[in-house]
Design a protein around this motif. Structure first.
Motif, short mmCIF file in Angstrom:
data_model
loop_
_atom_site.label_atom_id
_atom_site.label_comp_id
_atom_site.label_asym_id
_atom_site.label_seq_id
_atom_site.Cartn_x
_atom_site.Cartn_y
_atom_site.Cartn_z
N HIS A 126 -23.30 26.59 -26.58
CA HIS A 126 -23.39 26.32 -24.92
C HIS A 126 -23.94 28.13 -24.65
CE1 HIS A 126 -23.35 25.88 -20.83
NE2 HIS A 126 -22.47 26.78 -20.58
N LEU A 127 -23.07 28.83 -25.16
CA LEU A 127 -23.25 30.23 -24.85
C LEU A 127 -24.50 30.79 -25.49
CD1 LEU A 127 -21.95 32.94 -23.70
CD2 LEU A 127 -21.16 33.74 -25.98
N THR A 128 -24.95 30.29 -26.59
CA THR A 128 -26.01 30.63 -27.32
C THR A 128 -27.39 30.35 -26.29
OG1 THR A 128 -25.20 30.65 -29.61
CG2 THR A 128 -27.35 30.68 -29.31
N ASP A 129 -27.38 29.17 -26.21
CA ASP A 129 -28.50 28.56 -25.25
C ASP A 129 -28.52 29.53 -23.88
OD1 ASP A 129 -29.07 26.98 -27.29
OD2 ASP A 129 -28.24 25.03 -26.35
N THR A 130 -27.12 29.73 -23.23
CA THR A 130 -27.37 30.37 -22.01
C THR A 130 -27.84 31.64 -22.16
OG1 THR A 130 -25.29 29.26 -21.43
CG2 THR A 130 -26.04 30.85 -20.00
N PHE A 131 -27.67 32.45 -23.19
CA PHE A 131 -28.01 33.84 -23.36
C PHE A 131 -29.33 33.75 -23.92
CE2 PHE A 131 -28.54 36.90 -27.02
CZ PHE A 131 -28.40 37.96 -26.25
N ARG A 132 -29.71 32.99 -24.76
CA ARG A 132 -31.22 33.26 -25.17
C ARG A 132 -32.27 32.58 -24.23
NH1 ARG A 132 -31.72 34.25 -30.89
NH2 ARG A 132 -33.68 33.09 -31.01
N SER A 133 -31.58 31.69 -23.15
CA SER A 133 -32.49 31.36 -22.12
C SER A 133 -32.72 32.25 -21.03
CB SER A 133 -32.47 29.97 -21.66
OG SER A 133 -31.06 29.80 -21.33
N LYS A 135 -30.00 33.27 -19.24
CA LYS A 135 -29.19 32.96 -17.81
C LYS A 135 -27.90 33.41 -17.99
CE LYS A 135 -32.00 28.54 -17.43
NZ LYS A 135 -31.93 27.74 -18.31
N LEU A 136 -27.57 34.28 -18.96
CA LEU A 136 -26.51 35.07 -18.78
C LEU A 136 -26.53 36.47 -18.11
CD1 LEU A 136 -23.41 34.66 -20.11
CD2 LEU A 136 -24.26 36.02 -22.02
N GLN A 143 -29.71 40.73 -16.19
CA GLN A 143 -29.50 39.77 -17.33
C GLN A 143 -28.93 40.37 -18.48
OE1 GLN A 143 -33.29 38.46 -19.62
NE2 GLN A 143 -33.46 37.27 -17.80
N ASN A 257 -13.94 32.67 -22.15
CA ASN A 257 -14.87 33.49 -23.22
C ASN A 257 -13.86 33.52 -24.60
OD1 ASN A 257 -16.77 33.53 -21.09
ND2 ASN A 257 -15.90 35.36 -19.96
#
Ligand code: F6P
Length: 538
Positions: A126-133, A135-136, A143, A257
């Motif tokens: 979840h964190l990886t997808d948020t970061f790499r898209s 959206k973090l 960003q 976190n």
């Protein structure tokens, strides 16, 4: 546990190790031209060739009998099934469960572990997808595009090795800070935008001095540069990977976190756990999964292959022969890939922290050597520094060569790397006799050969092959520890230095060394203080 070093096999091996008439590597190849295929094994694009060692059939079978006497197969099962084989800490050793996709223990404790591991992987994904898209976001709404991992030892080396081995130009920037020397953190903060930076505090114990100091310095830097308070900075810019969530919460990190792992994951085996988060953030979650799969392939092979066809066991036994019977106390690690430049350093921790021990599992001092001194560097650079020593010094150092057949760059350099790698292997094993057939060469130019090495060829350097490579060495270390009858999973030796450093740090603050506390270190303390005083007077 039988005392292996008094067994007949051990004694025969000792005699063979001292036998000056033992066939040389060249003679072994002459006696049996099919030797290389007989001493090579392959698993999913990882090819291990152990033929260039002074090990004949007799020696191999005696070494294999040591495995039987040490009950290696039973011990492998004990590890995989979660028995508390880390006896000094009363813990299971289950890093293999972190990469296990099979249901080995339906509805049993291992299945519960598997469920927690999967929940953990989902959190990482979840964190990886948020970061790499993209959206973090940080405290100021910008960003996040840079990650700094703060950790040391196993909380640093594994993730750093994998990220550096596989990163591509389009991948996000992941930096690694480990040393308590501030220049390490400074050099990473320099040129980094605080508003866009996420810090991972990676520490199994969440008490390690280097990591906690660097985390506090990073927090101060964030607050100062973003003009925000500590809690705001921690909430938006700090995550923790740890087996001590209470300490992470106390530091102020939000429960969501905190990426937890468990006491049955040793620090030097933790890259497969949440400690691998920088790998996932940097290369993508699918790459992390491929890494786990590559390691799992090696686990399944290790568990099921017979001892004489088992890659980790074969690699372990060549080391046992060299260390215990030939008296070679070091082991050079020579990857022919810039991307694997820190592999020797990674193995230093894995091998020397695991097996650098002199007490057996029943708390008795042992009389034989254990972990080799691991050192090395990448080819071709080492050829222009220490290769001379490997080829002609009276001290013989067995070498592990790691060659990559198709590199990520896939350019002409792979041919040169492989040619150089094979050239060194040949020079060590067979020397220069063939070239000097006239017999008129000066002694100083003769390379005698008969220097042992293992060769590992990877079809490609990718997440799966590097996963298998690391698991190969993990299990090699485990098997050697079993034969030496030591616990490979504790590290009591490192504690003394940590507690002494705390006392000495206080002494460095004292005005003078008290006369009653004069110690052999006092002159050094006084000299340091004198130097500080002189510097302050300039
Ligand atoms: O001091 C040695 C050691 O405990 C290693 O085993 C470990 O990988 C490293 O320190 C870091 O420990 P931690 O992850 O608890 O900060």
């Amino acid at each position: 546990m039988p005392r292996l070093h008094t067994s007949d096999s051990w004694k025969k091996l000792e005699q063979l190790g001292e036998d000056t008439k033992l066939s040389t590597i060249e003679e072994l190849f002459r006696e049996d031209p099919s030797r290389s295929t007989q001493h090579s094994l392959e698993l999913n694009g990882l090819y291990l060739d152990c033929s260039r060692n002074q090990i004949d059939k007799r020696i191999k079978s005696l070494l294999l009998s040591l495995c039987d006497q040490a009950h290696v197969s039973d011990q492998i099962n004990a590890m995989f099934s979660g028995k508390k084989i880390n006896i000094s800490e009363n813990r299971a050793v289950l890093h293999t469960a972190l990469r296990s996709s099979e249901k080995t223990d339906p509805d049993g404790p291992l299945d519960d572990i598997r469920k927690s591991v999967h929940a953990n992987l989902e959190q990482m994904q979840h964190l990886t997808d948020t970061f790499r898209s993209g959206k973090l976001f940080g405290a100021t709404g910008e960003q996040i595009d840079t990650v700094i991992n703060i950790g040391i030892g196993g909380s640093d080396l594994g993730p750093k090795l994998i990220y550096n081995a596989l990163k591509k130009s389009e991948d996000p920037r992941i930096l690694f800070v480990s040393n308590i020397d501030e220049s390490d953190l400074d050099s990473k903060l320099n040129g980094t935008n605080p508003a866009r930076t996420l810090f991972i505090v990676a520490s199994k114990t969440f008490t390690t001095a280097e990591t906690m100091t660097n985390a506090s310095t990073a927090l101060t830097w964030l607050c100062k540069n973003l003009n925000i308070d500590e809690q705001n900075a921690i909430t938006h810019h700090f995550i923790a990977t740890t087996a001590n969530p209470r300490a992470a919460k106390k530091f102020g990190i939000q429960p969501k976190n905190i990426f937890e792992f468990w006491d049955w994951v040793g620090g030097r085996y933790s890259l497969w756990s949440a400690v691998g988060l920088p790998i996932s953030l940097g290369l993508g979650f699918q790459q992390f999964k491929a890494l786990l799969k590559g390691a799992e392939d090696m686990d399944l092979h290790f568990k099921s292959a017979p001892n004489d066809k088992n890659l980790p066991i074969l690699l372990a036994l060549t080391g046992i022969w060299h260390i215990n019977f030939k008296g070679y106390s070091a082991q050079a690690i020579l990857p022919y890939a810039e991307r694997l430049a820190i592999f020797p350093e990674y193995l230093q921790q894995l091998e020397m922290e695991s097996n650098g021990k002199m007490t057996d599992r029943s708390e008795k001092n042992i009389k034989y050597n254990t972990s080799p001194i691991i050192w090395g560097s990448r080819g071709t650079n080492f050829q222009h520094s220490f290769a001379q020593h490997l080829l002609q010094s009276p001290t013989i150092t067995p070498c592990d060569f790691i060659g990559v057949i198709t590199t990520i760059e896939g350019d002409e350099s792979e041919k040169s790397l492989l040619a150089n790698c094979l050239a060194q292997i040949e020079a060590l094993a067979f020397g220069s006799q063939k070239q000097e057939s006239s017999g008129q060469a000066k002694q100083s130019r003769i390379i005698e050969g008969n220097r042992p090495s293992n060769v590992i060829l990877l079809d490609e350097l990718n997440a799966s092959s590097i996963g298998s490579l690391l698991a190969l060495y993990e299990h090699k270390v485990f098997v050697q520890g079993l034969i030496w009858n030591i616990n490979s999973f504790d590290q009591w030796g490192v504690e003394l230095g940590k507690s002494l450093a705390k006392v000495i740090e206080k002494q460095l603050d004292e005005e003078n060394v008290e006369s009653e506390s004069i110690t052999p270190n006092s002159n050094l303390l006084e000299r340091i203080k004198l130097s500080k005083y002189r510097a302050s007077q300039k």
